[in-house]
Design an enzyme around this catalytic site. Sequence first.
Site, short mmCIF file in Angstrom:
data_model
loop_
_atom_site.label_atom_id
_atom_site.label_comp_id
_atom_site.label_asym_id
_atom_site.label_seq_id
_atom_site.Cartn_x
_atom_site.Cartn_y
_atom_site.Cartn_z
N THR A 46 0.83 -1.21 0.00
CA THR A 46 0.00 0.00 0.00
C THR A 46 0.86 1.26 0.00
O THR A 46 0.51 2.27 -0.63
CB THR A 46 -0.92 0.00 1.23
OG1 THR A 46 -1.81 -1.11 1.11
CG2 THR A 46 -1.74 1.27 1.31
N SER B 145 1.15 -7.45 -1.42
CA SER B 145 1.72 -8.58 -0.67
C SER B 145 0.81 -9.81 -0.72
O SER B 145 1.25 -10.91 -0.40
CB SER B 145 2.04 -8.17 0.77
OG SER B 145 0.89 -8.15 1.57
N THR C 267 0.86 -4.95 4.03
CA THR C 267 0.60 -5.36 5.41
C THR C 267 -0.02 -6.75 5.51
O THR C 267 0.13 -7.42 6.53
CB THR C 267 -0.33 -4.36 6.11
OG1 THR C 267 -1.56 -4.26 5.37
CG2 THR C 267 0.32 -2.98 6.19
N ASP C 268 -0.67 -7.19 4.45
CA ASP C 268 -1.44 -8.44 4.56
C ASP C 268 -0.60 -9.68 4.86
O ASP C 268 -1.02 -10.56 5.59
CB ASP C 268 -2.28 -8.66 3.28
CG ASP C 268 -3.50 -7.76 3.26
OD1 ASP C 268 -4.17 -7.66 4.30
OD2 ASP C 268 -3.78 -7.16 2.21
#
Lengths: 161, 161, 161, 161
Positions: free
Chosen positions: B10, B52, B81-82
């Site tokens: 992101t 990700s 972040t995932d």
Amino acid sequence: MIRVLVTGGTFDKTYDEIRGRLSFGDTHLPEMLRLGRSRVELTIETLMMIDSLDMTDADRASIVRRCAECPETRIVVTHGTDTMVETARALAAGVSGKSVVLTGAMIPYAFGSSDGMFNLGSALSFAQVLPHGIYVAMNGQCFRWDAVRKNRETGVFETLS
Amino acid sequence: MIRVLVTGGTFDKTYDEIRGRLSFGDTHLPEMLRLGRSRVELTIETLMMIDSLDMTDADRASIVRRCAECPETRIVVTHGTDTMVETARALAAGVSGKSVVLTGAMIPYAFGSSDGMFNLGSALSFAQVLPHGIYVAMNGQCFRWDAVRKNRETGVFETLS
Amino acid sequence: MIRVLVTGGTFDKTYDEIRGRLSFGDTHLPEMLRLGRSRVELTIETLMMIDSLDMTDADRASIVRRCAECPETRIVVTHGTDTMVETARALAAGVSGKSVVLTGAMIPYAFGSSDGMFNLGSALSFAQVLPHGIYVAMNGQCFRWDAVRKNRETGVFETLS
Amino acid sequence: MIRVLVTGGTFDKTYDEIRGRLSFGDTHLPEMLRLGRSRVELTIETLMMIDSLDMTDADRASIVRRCAECPETRIVVTHGTDTMVETARALAAGVSGKSVVLTGAMIPYAFGSSDGMFNLGSALSFAQVLPHGIYVAMNGQCFRWDAVRKNRETGVFETLS
């Protein structure tokens, strides 16, 4: 648990659209922490809201006293950059057994293109892990209070040699 | 001296105004560091530029390899972040004797209201002072790789109990 | 007195930070007008909140009906750019005795670097002074509904020759 | 074809990070037009770069002269808001056969949260379609030069009754 002591400085300058000049209102700290999605446990306390060029010895003494007296041992102080090093020196003389990190900004947060978000993230991080001492966190770097000066011409904090 | 390895996420999503959707272009890291007035000595290296969720085992292996092989012992990895925690686990298995800090953002930097500047300042600071190990720096906090999970519902990183 | 009919489009796209993709929430129009210090007397009405590529004939008919039926004779319609000209054509066939100005944005307002504020100021101004007719206001220019097309490759609205 | 005459004002105030105060540099007009994806044919000319409270009769005379002499009949003048109406009066006395629209901002463009983009879109639009005369375009509204005053307490331009 961190205490954030607000003293003003460029960090918190805002634009007074009626008078057409820079001024101080409430601190932007809570908004900045919300924007940064900060989950750091902290308490914000506004001590004063002034340009650091206008800071008196009495002001400085009140910052030292507050750092010494507050229950937290990890403290971030937002401060104008012009006399940040001077306040760091006063803190070194009057506060022990605590990690105190001073930080600020070259551009007001309210201007959008601020270095304030970057410095705030940096200062809160250094404050969580550094051993006891007084520090200045600017430009992503962290200096001991007695090893830094602000270069007035470039606006950059540099290691004192 | 820090090495910053860019993998996308992101952090670096941008808006493709012809197609009307999110996409990846060049990394925003240099612009963000300029905006933050960063004076941290670092080298930026783009390894990949992906979401990700699309990261394969081979991608992950290449991140591990690069961390292990690069000359620096202090590394920041920007990452979606995932699956950040999954990559942290791979790094823990394959990298030793180095401080590696993964970070990212919930809102694209290009959106203005980004947590990216805050997290970048935070990650670069933690990377300078933490002992060797693999860490995730998000929301102003720093977690050991094996003590963190992303709460998918709130978007917040929390301590694994 | 102007009526502003909101239909969605890039103007109002926002970033869903949990799902990591673009989405629609409430319109940003009130916030944009506040930011622009607008003193134009107007009423905002949200008709739908969709990407204009997803707009059906029924959607288009409801926009035409609302323009024809509302008491105001000066109307601004915020709209996705991809089928803006098609809706303008439908309005030309179904609305008379009114000045209707369609406008939109290439970049979501929420992205900060938006052309939306510029286009909104432009559309509200054209709507106040142009004679009855259906218009498209984009890029600071104003086109009659039958003399404009969107160039899909450049994203620019141009005069139909 | 429009001529844009730049005279300074809040529109173009910027933040001098070394001195910690507001100042004037180059005009932000080209950047603002690029951001607004403007396709309006225009020429930008910087006449002066001052706070309108510092504007002298000689400055005002040079604005009038430039408006009268330039080849374009449609002109936008960016101007500080404090004495905008005074300059409009001077223009009314010295310029005929042209549409001149003065505009400005309450918040510097460089502050991000600016009304400047909105007012610029508005002024360029009014300038394209209004009959010859001298106008003030602020807050999305357009006033004839002799029917407007700035309310110093609210910062809003209002119709003179």
